[in-house]
Design a protein around this motif. Structure first.
Motif, PDB file in Angstrom:
ATOM      1  N   ARG A   1       0.729  -1.240   0.018  1.00 36.80           N
ATOM      2  CA  ARG A   1      -0.046   0.142   0.001  1.00 36.80           C
ATOM      3  C   ARG A   1       0.710   1.249   0.078  1.00 36.80           C
ATOM      4  O   ARG A   1       0.268   2.320  -0.326  1.00 36.80           O
ATOM      5  CB  ARG A   1      -0.892  -0.034   1.162  1.00 36.80           C
ATOM      6  CG  ARG A   1      -1.738  -0.920   1.244  1.00 36.80           C
ATOM      7  CD  ARG A   1      -2.788  -0.936   2.421  1.00 36.80           C
ATOM      8  NE  ARG A   1      -3.355   0.091   2.833  1.00 36.80           N
ATOM      9  CZ  ARG A   1      -3.344   1.088   3.413  1.00 36.80           C
ATOM     10  NH1 ARG A   1      -2.295   1.002   4.539  1.00 36.80           N
ATOM     11  NH2 ARG A   1      -3.937   2.286   3.771  1.00 36.80           N
ATOM     12  N   LEU A   2       1.984   1.021   0.414  1.00 35.80           N
ATOM     13  CA  LEU A   2       3.095   2.340   0.449  1.00 35.80           C
ATOM     14  C   LEU A   2       4.164   2.304  -0.610  1.00 35.80           C
ATOM     15  O   LEU A   2       5.035   2.886  -0.376  1.00 35.80           O
ATOM     16  CB  LEU A   2       3.701   2.265   2.040  1.00 35.80           C
ATOM     17  CG  LEU A   2       2.609   2.469   3.053  1.00 35.80           C
ATOM     18  CD1 LEU A   2       3.478   2.092   4.345  1.00 35.80           C
ATOM     19  CD2 LEU A   2       2.138   3.752   3.256  1.00 35.80           C
TER      20      LEU A   2
ATOM     21  N   GLU B   1       1.589   4.957  11.340  1.00 35.68           N
ATOM     22  CA  GLU B   1       2.096   6.058  10.625  1.00 35.68           C
ATOM     23  C   GLU B   1       2.395   7.329  11.339  1.00 35.68           C
ATOM     24  O   GLU B   1       3.407   7.850  11.044  1.00 35.68           O
ATOM     25  CB  GLU B   1       0.722   6.679   9.686  1.00 35.68           C
ATOM     26  CG  GLU B   1       1.026   7.731   9.029  1.00 35.68           C
ATOM     27  CD  GLU B   1      -0.131   8.004   7.988  1.00 35.68           C
ATOM     28  OE1 GLU B   1      -0.043   9.361   7.702  1.00 35.68           O
ATOM     29  OE2 GLU B   1      -1.241   7.498   7.995  1.00 35.68           O
TER      30      GLU B   1
ATOM     31  N   PHE C   1       5.863  10.099   4.809  1.00 38.55           N
ATOM     32  CA  PHE C   1       5.882   8.827   3.943  1.00 38.55           C
ATOM     33  C   PHE C   1       4.879   8.892   2.721  1.00 38.55           C
ATOM     34  O   PHE C   1       3.822   9.744   3.055  1.00 38.55           O
ATOM     35  CB  PHE C   1       5.657   7.689   4.728  1.00 38.55           C
ATOM     36  CG  PHE C   1       6.997   7.188   5.726  1.00 38.55           C
ATOM     37  CD1 PHE C   1       7.660   6.250   5.059  1.00 38.55           C
ATOM     38  CD2 PHE C   1       7.015   7.572   6.946  1.00 38.55           C
ATOM     39  CE1 PHE C   1       8.838   5.769   5.728  1.00 38.55           C
ATOM     40  CE2 PHE C   1       8.143   7.298   7.555  1.00 38.55           C
ATOM     41  CZ  PHE C   1       9.009   6.243   7.215  1.00 38.55           C
TER      42      PHE C   1
ATOM     43  N   GLU D   1       1.634   8.644   0.832  1.00 41.48           N
ATOM     44  CA  GLU D   1       0.225   8.306   1.224  1.00 41.48           C
ATOM     45  C   GLU D   1      -0.191   7.014   0.971  1.00 41.48           C
ATOM     46  O   GLU D   1       0.238   6.515  -0.356  1.00 41.48           O
ATOM     47  CB  GLU D   1      -0.698   9.490   0.508  1.00 41.48           C
ATOM     48  CG  GLU D   1      -2.150   9.028   1.051  1.00 41.48           C
ATOM     49  CD  GLU D   1      -3.119  10.175   0.409  1.00 41.48           C
ATOM     50  OE1 GLU D   1      -4.407   9.987   0.381  1.00 41.48           O
ATOM     51  OE2 GLU D   1      -2.557  11.364  -0.088  1.00 41.48           O
ATOM     52  N   ALA D   2      -0.857   6.304   1.433  1.00 43.00           N
ATOM     53  CA  ALA D   2      -0.913   4.911   1.296  1.00 43.00           C
ATOM     54  C   ALA D   2      -1.997   4.707   0.216  1.00 43.00           C
ATOM     55  O   ALA D   2      -3.059   5.587   0.063  1.00 43.00           O
ATOM     56  CB  ALA D   2      -1.696   4.245   2.670  1.00 43.00           C
TER      57      ALA D   2
END
Length: 329
Positions: free
Chosen positions: A24-25, A65, A81, A83-84
């Protein structure tokens, strides 16, 4: 269930869920925080203990997160980081465990360890970096409180692959999966014929039909022409079509579908049944697949292949359960 089988199945299920979370990341390496997220949706005692403390997947993702951002800030790094996005693990490749996550999973099935998800969770809580302890603190709890709760839920007799009810003349297998969504929504998903390709790997598409989803209704499906990663699928012509019949409906507790190859002589239909039970934080889904046992001399020929057959049944059940869970994450 013996320790070796339990450890293998636990490792497989946690690996898939953790690497899905990493995907997802846009990451290709799953670390201990992704392993923690995988445990939150585990159908074993570890997952039930976490969810009973009010730790949902969304809350756990948020805590992870926030912890990442806090780590960056402590290093004086002003960054964030990516966004998922959605899970893309099944469409990509090149994933692996981080060294510390791999070592932790291996240790959970070592001497005097069960290899179950509870052993993995206990190892995470004791992990030297303290990362999971800090994440638990953000979730409003502590390692001690979690271990106390886990003691209440953990049991040597627990199993993630309950035996299906034996029916004379049929071969069957059963497994369970936890889905982080309300029971009614999960039932609607499983009862929708247009969404069957999302959880049945042998289907790529369903012929459009406006007919009502009632017992006895039949749809026509087609095998996938490519894998999720885009590679073409090689399949014999007689296996391209599948008939799909709705054979049982009990809202919102049970749904059953029958699959057959109309172009194959003596085709044995496969029955896929879903039984749903409301659970803390979502829905517990039992999946059972069964089909007629071969008769006469064919049954004798197939006898030596039973161990392989059982493994293949577990693989298909695992794929279906994982796909249903993924649809709501």
């Amino acid at each position: 269930m013996n320790k070796l089988v339990r450890a293998a199945q636990t490792s497989q299920s946690l690996s898939l869920a953790a690497m899905e979370e990493a995907s997802r990341l846009g990451l290709r390496e799953a670390d201990i925080e992704h392993l923690f997220l995988a445990l939150v949706i585990s159908d074993q005692s570890a997952g039930r203990a976490l969810r009973s403390m009010g730790i949902s997947l969304d809350a756990a993702r948020q805590a992870v997160e926030e912890q990442r951002e806090a780590q960056l800030a402590s290093l004086g790094i002003d960054a964030s980081f990516p966004e998922a996005g959605r899970i893309v693990f099944h469409e990509t490749d090149g994933y692996e465990w981080s060294p510390r996550a791999r070592a932790l999973i291996a240790k959970s099935s070592g001497r005097n360890k069960s290899g179950a998800a509870a052993a993995v969770l206990r190892g995470l809580v004791a992990e030297p970096s303290g990362l999971i302890t800090e994440i638990l603190d953000r979730l409003g709890t502590s390692s001690d409180a979690l271990l106390k709760q886990l003691d209440q839920f953990d049991s040597p007799a627990e199993t993630t692959t309950p035996a299906a009810e034996k029916v004379k003349g049929r071969i069957s297998g059963s497994s369970e999966t936890f889905v982080s969504a309300p029971m009614e929504k999960v039932w609607e998903f499983l009862a929708d014929p247009t969404r069957i390709p999302e959880w049945e790997p042998s289907l790529g598409s369903i012929e459009h039909s406006e007919q009502e989803a009632t017992v006895g209704a039949v749809w026509q499906g087609f095998a996938p022409t490519s894998h999720p990663n885009g590679k073409p699928v090689k399949i014999k012509p007689q296996f391209r079509r599948r008939s799909i019949e709705l054979v049982a409906v009990l809202r919102p507790e049970r749904i059953a579908w029958s699959f057959a190859h109309p172009d194959v002589g003596r085709s044995r239909s496969v029955l896929t049944e879903f039984t749903l039970v409301s659970a803390t934080g979502g829905t517990q889904v039992q999946i059972t697949k069964s089909w007629p046992r071969r008769q006469g001399w064919r049954s004798l020929v197939a006898l030596p292949l039973r161990p392989i057959q059982k493994f293949l049944v577990w693989i298909t059940l695992f794929q279906t359960g994982s796909a249903v869970s993924r649809a709501f994450r």
